[in-house]
Every structure is written in C-alpha cells, then in structure tokens.
Design a protein around this motif. Structure first.
Motif, PDB file in Angstrom:
ATOM      1  N   THR A  39     -13.172  -4.627  31.770  1.00 35.34           N
ATOM      2  CA  THR A  39     -13.667  -4.705  30.429  1.00 35.34           C
ATOM      3  C   THR A  39     -13.907  -6.360  29.925  1.00 35.34           C
TER       4      THR A  39
ATOM      5  N   ASP B  34      -8.399   4.481  24.050  1.00 37.87           N
ATOM      6  CA  ASP B  34      -7.984   4.738  25.400  1.00 37.87           C
ATOM      7  C   ASP B  34      -6.329   4.094  24.727  1.00 37.87           C
TER       8      ASP B  34
ATOM      9  N   PRO C 164     -12.566  -2.762  24.935  1.00 38.70           N
ATOM     10  CA  PRO C 164     -11.975  -1.409  24.744  1.00 38.70           C
ATOM     11  C   PRO C 164     -10.946  -1.770  23.554  1.00 38.70           C
TER      12      PRO C 164
ATOM     13  N   SER D 116      -9.724   7.222  28.386  1.00 41.57           N
ATOM     14  CA  SER D 116     -11.135   6.623  27.181  1.00 41.57           C
ATOM     15  C   SER D 116     -11.734   8.471  26.368  1.00 41.57           C
TER      16      SER D 116
END
Ligand SMILES: Cc1cc2nc3c(=O)[nH]c(=O)nc-3n(C[C@H](O)[C@H](O)[C@H](O)COP(=O)(O)OP(=O)(O)OC[C@H]3O[C@@H](n4cnc5c(N)ncnc54)[C@H](O)[C@@H]3O)c2cc1C
Length: 552
Positions: free
Chosen positions: A79, A298, A430, A494
């Motif tokens: 990420t 998520d 995220p 996700s």
C-alpha cells in the motif's frame, strides 16, 4: 510478434475465485459456448501436489498460508504509506495463479448475511437469487463444518453470559451472535481445495491461456468518438515476452475477473476511468468514469493476545474456531498451540519486536518462528539458539488470540495506475482506519474482548494480555489507539472498486460500453461482513446465470 485469434464466445480475464466460478458455471449452463480463460500466474496447486519437495506443500496446507505471501504466488503489492497509521505501508497480498486468492487464503467459507444482499443489491441479486449460486458452489466445493474445541466453547459461553445470543447453528447464512462452528472450503483431509478444477474451469471447451492481459481492445479504436465503444478482445503479454491479441466472435463478450485491485488497474490501462487521471498519464480515454478504482473497502484486523493455562485438545485447520458477530464488528477466537497454528502473534508483534517486548512475548515470537521468517541470517541463527535454550523453553506459552475485525468499514480507499506501463504496480490506498468511526468500532471490539476474557468459563484459563510493548493498555484510550495504529493489519478482503451502480448495471455490464462485463470482488457495491471468497465466487457464478438468461 503479434498473433491474432478470433474464435471465442467469451474471454474471461483472471482465473481466480470469481473467474473460475464464472467459467465453470457457464459451462454447466451453456455447454456449447467457447471460452478463453486468461491467467497470468502458474498452476501452483497441481505443481505442489505432484512435487516431492516439502516446500511446495505449503500451498496445500492451510496453516502454512502466511508462508505463501511474498512468495511466487503473491504479486508483492504494497500500500502507499497510511498517514493515519503512523505512515505504515502494508504488504498487500494478492495472488497470481490458477485459483487466484483462493489458492493462498485461509479457506474460511462464509456466505455472509442474507440481509446484506437483500438490502444492498438490485433486482436479480437478492438473497433468493444468490442462494441458487451459493448452492451450485457448495455442491462443487462441499464446505465442511468444523466442530469447535473445548476452549472455544468456553469463549462462546462467556459471550452468551454477556448477553450475546447463539448464532443460528448449521445455518449456511451468517446470523448475529456467537458461534462455535466454522465452515471451511478445504478438503475433508484438511488440504487446500483446487477450485480451478473443483468448479469445472478445467473443462475441455475452456481454453486456458497463460499471459498477462495488458489492455482491452475495442472495435474501431481510431473511429468516431461519439460511438459507444465495444470491447472485442484483449492484448496479452505471454511469458516469453511476445504479445498476442485474442478476439471474441461477433456478439461475444470480454469479462474482467482480475479481482478488486487488478480489474480497475486493467480498466484504467484500457482507457476506462477518470479522464483526469488518464489524461495526466497520457492514456487515451475510451470512457470517462470517475468511479473506476474508487470505493475500495477492506476489513481491518486488530489482534489481541493472551497467555492461557490450558491447551486446546485440537485446533481447527487455521486456528480460528469460533466467532462473535456484533453488527459492524466481528471477534474471532483463535488458539495458537504454536505447532499447528503458529501464525498470528508473530505478525502482531513483528514491528516493535526486540524493543521492549516482555520475555513471554519474545519467547512466543521465537517459538512461533517469527525470527525465522523475518529476521536477517544472523538473527535466524541466534533465534534458533535462543529457541532451544532451557530458559525460553520453560517460558513458552500457549496463546489465545482474539482478532477484532472492522466488518463494516466506513473508510473508503482507491486503486490508481501510476503510469501507462502494465508492469507497474498500481497505487493502492486502502485508507485503513482513515475515518474515526472505524477506530471507534475497533475500540468497541476491544472493550468487548476485555469483558469477555474476564467472564467465566473463559476467565478460568486466561492469563495476562500480551502486548508488543509489554504495557497494560486497559482503560487508557489514547495508548490503546496508539497500539491499534501500530499493530492493526489488513484482512485481505478488498471489494467495491468497479461496483454495480457506479460502474456496472445489474447485468454486470460496464455502463456505456458494449460487450464488456466485470464479475469479481470489485463488482460488489456493499462490503460483505464476512471474509469475501464465497461472495466473490457467487458474483462469478451469478454472471454466468445472467449471461445464460440473456441468451434464452
Ligand atoms: C491472504 C488472503 C487470505 C484470505 N483469506 C480468506 C478466507 O479465509 N476466506 C474468505 O472468504 N476470503 C479470504 N480472502 C479473500 C478472498 O480470497 C478474495 O476475496 C477472493 O479470492 C477474491 O476473488 P476474485 O476473483 O475477485 O480475485 P482473485 O481470486 O484475486 O482472482 C483474480 C485472478 O486474476 C488474475 N489476474 C489479475 N490480473 C491479471 C491480468 N492482468 N491478466 C491475467 N490475469 C490476471 C490473478 O492472477 C488471479 O488469479 C483472503 C484473501 C487473501 C489475499
């Protein structure tokens, strides 16, 4: 060299959970159609089954799941730094290979809450409609119920004493309350199920094509911009570096099932997405849609660990034996006996490891193999020596890990390509715990756990809480939040990055583009309050039913 093939009714891109369900179900419903199933990765499971090398057996054993991450079946995504979490950047595991993430996941099988489908999905997708697809999947996969151990029964009894009702046992749909039964998608022998073959995606009429889809091809690409674009094929890069263009017959369709990260990536590379983003990166805009790649959700997991003075007589194949659903959060009870299930604690204490960890935590980490997985060569050698020392052995503890999970996240993240190069990883944000509501949900879960461990009969076996820094965080909200920021983890579920409503119609057709559908976790407009494998497969299977209905 560019080869051209023009033969298929459907090109399905991605042989993961949803792509295999889609291809297999389509074969059941329309046995005469010809499908090309494109997959970028290897056939890890059958290679592992055929291999004598025990290393490969990691693919088959659910408890070894974590050893697969960052390995050859993982895309190795990360990420972007999450500012709200002390700028931590998280490894973001996504599979590459037949079976997709179901080939590297924990194999928990949960349909989720029927009400989530009834309340959030359009006509054709309600609980009754999707029930048919779950039944088809369960007929192929045969998920089995794992009866809990005595320690988990203590946990669920403690939950009941706090007022939680018993979740409807043996119901295939989830229900609120506490439950000491879990369903798994592995085989009865406890091995990973090969969903590519179980779901019939290996059918002779399905041509498996190994390659990376670099972009979708549209008819008359240089033509009049007023025309509705029509997908007709895909540009592939094969392993040897050559390219190949695959095309569908007239009236055929291209279906993307690359998952919640790679589907929006492929769409954006193909010119479908926010025109601002695409123009900035010099990608020709085929269809402006600002929602492509947005809407990423998520689950976030916060592991709390306790020493226990009793060993469970058995643990489930992945250690999670029972759980408690409380609307937007879920608490899972996991017993680490250090042998069967050596997984959660090491991850939880990885970061502050060796700083101020108390000796029990340290010993636990060493025994559970943390040093062996993450350390340098020197620390591995030292780790083995320490792990064998009499002091450490007497300090070894069995632990009870409680995973507090945000199951209805409010924070929304995004997936954006960073360049027009298909080999570049996308920017994955995220937005874990970006919204305070999600932090509050975790704090609520922490309070539930603290009450739970003090409630009999669970209290009888509990020893002290093991925190990475050895400090007590009871009743100190600020330090608890700090602790959460340091140790929370992605749960790898996700969804939502190309969803029904924003991007797709109820038939999963991309709005404003002909002959292009998306069928995978990205299509879901709601975030299931359970692990997402079954829901993703149900989307794939439903897509096949919708196609079949439209042809009849
Ligand atoms: C580590 C981990 C543990 C999990 N544990 C559980 C669990 O226990 N229970 C549960 O219910 N859920 C679990 N999940 C979530 C669940 O596995 C996923 O939600 C589900 O697999 C998503 O299915 P999908 O078809 O959308 O994507 P995937 O299964 O990821 O499939 C996408 C496929 O497309 C391929 N692909 C991608 N891009 C391209 C391209 N450009 N060209 C060709 N092929 C491409 C990929 O290689 C992959 O095979 C876990 C996920 C992870 C990562």
């Amino acid at each position: 060299m560019t080869l051209q093939v023009q033969d298929y009714d459907y090109i399905v891109i991605g042989a993961g959970s949803s792509g295999c369900a889609l291809a297999g179900r389509l074969m059941d419903l329309l046995p005469d159609v010809r499908i090309a199933l494109i997959e970028s990765g290897d056939d890890h499971l059958s290679k592992a089954a055929a291999s004598n090398d025990p290393v490969n057996h990691e693919f088959l054993a659910p408890t070894k799941t974590m050893l697969l991450w960052n390995g050859k079946a993982d895309r190795g995504y990360k990420t972007i730094p999450q500012k709200q979490l002390n700028s931590r950047a998280f490894p973001f595991t996504r599979a590459s290979g037949l079976g997709g993430c179901s080939a590297i996941n924990y194999m928990i099988w949960m349909r989720g809450f029927r009400s989530d489908w009834d309340e959030n999905m359009p006509e054709g997708w309600k609980g009754d409609d999707i029930e048919t697809e779950f039944q088809w999947l369960e007929g192929k996969i045969d998920p089995f119920l794992y009866e809990s151990n005595t320690l988990c029964k203590r946990a669920t009894e403690a939950a009941r004493s706090l007022g939680y009702k018993t979740a409807v046992e043996k119901s295939k749909w989830s229900s609120p309350g506490t439950n000491d039964l879990m369903r798994f998608s592995m085989t009865k022998e406890g091995l990973r199920r090969d969903i590519y073959r179980s779901l019939g995606a290996d059918n002779d009429r399905i041509t498996l094509v190994r390659g990376v889809a670099e972009r979708v091809i549209f008819r008359d690409e240089g033509g009049d911009e007023q025309d509705t674009p029509c997908a007709c094929g895909v540009k592939l890069r094969l392993k040897d570096g050559t390219t190949k263009d695959l095309f569908v017959k007239d009236g055929g369709e291209v279906i993307l099932s690359c998952g919640a990260i790679d589907t929006p990536k492929l769409l954006q590379l193909s010119g479908i997405g926010s025109s601002k983003l695409l123009n900035d990166l010099d990608v020709k805009v085929i269809k402006d849609n600002p929602f492509v790649g947005e809407g990423l959700k998520d689950h976030v997991m916060y592991p709390m660990a306790y020493g226990i003075n009793e060993l469970p007589e058995k643990v489930s194949p992945n250690g999670i034996n029972s759980s408690l659903h409380d609307d937007s959060l879920n608490v899972q009870f996991l017993f680490n006996d250090g042998v069967t299930v050596p997984i959660m604690i090491p991850i939880a204490i990885k970061q502050p490891f060796l700083e101020k960890a108390p000796v029990e935590t340290l010993c636990q980490g060493i025994r559970d193999g943390m040093v062996l997985w993450y350390g340098t060569l020197l620390s591995k050698i030292v780790g083995v020596l320490i792990a064998c020392s009499p002091l450490v052995r007497t300090k070894m503890q069995s632990t009870f890990t409680v995973l507090v999970n945000v199951m209805k996240p409010v924070s929304v993240g995004s997936i954006r390509i960073r360049s027009r190069d298909p080999l570049d990883d996308p920017l994955i944000d995220p937005a874990f715990l970006r919204e305070d509501a999600d932090v509050q949900t975790l704090l609520k879960g922490v309070q539930i756990v603290r009450k739970l461990v003090k409630a009999p009969p669970l209290a009888d076996i509990m020893e002290k809480e093991l925190t990475p820094d050895g400090r007590k965080h009871d009743d100190d909200i600020e330090s608890e939040i700090e602790q959460i920021k340091k140790t929370c983890l992605p749960y790898h579920h996700s969804t939502g990055t190309c969803s029904i409503g924003n991007c797709l119609d109820g038939q999963l057709r991309f709005k404003g583009i002909n002959c292009l559908r998306v069928a995978d976790a990205s299509s879901l407009p709601f975030h299931p309050r359970v692990p997402t494998n079954a829901s993703s497969m149900a989307v794939g299977a439903r897509c096949a039913s919708l196609i079949s209905e439209s042809r009849n």
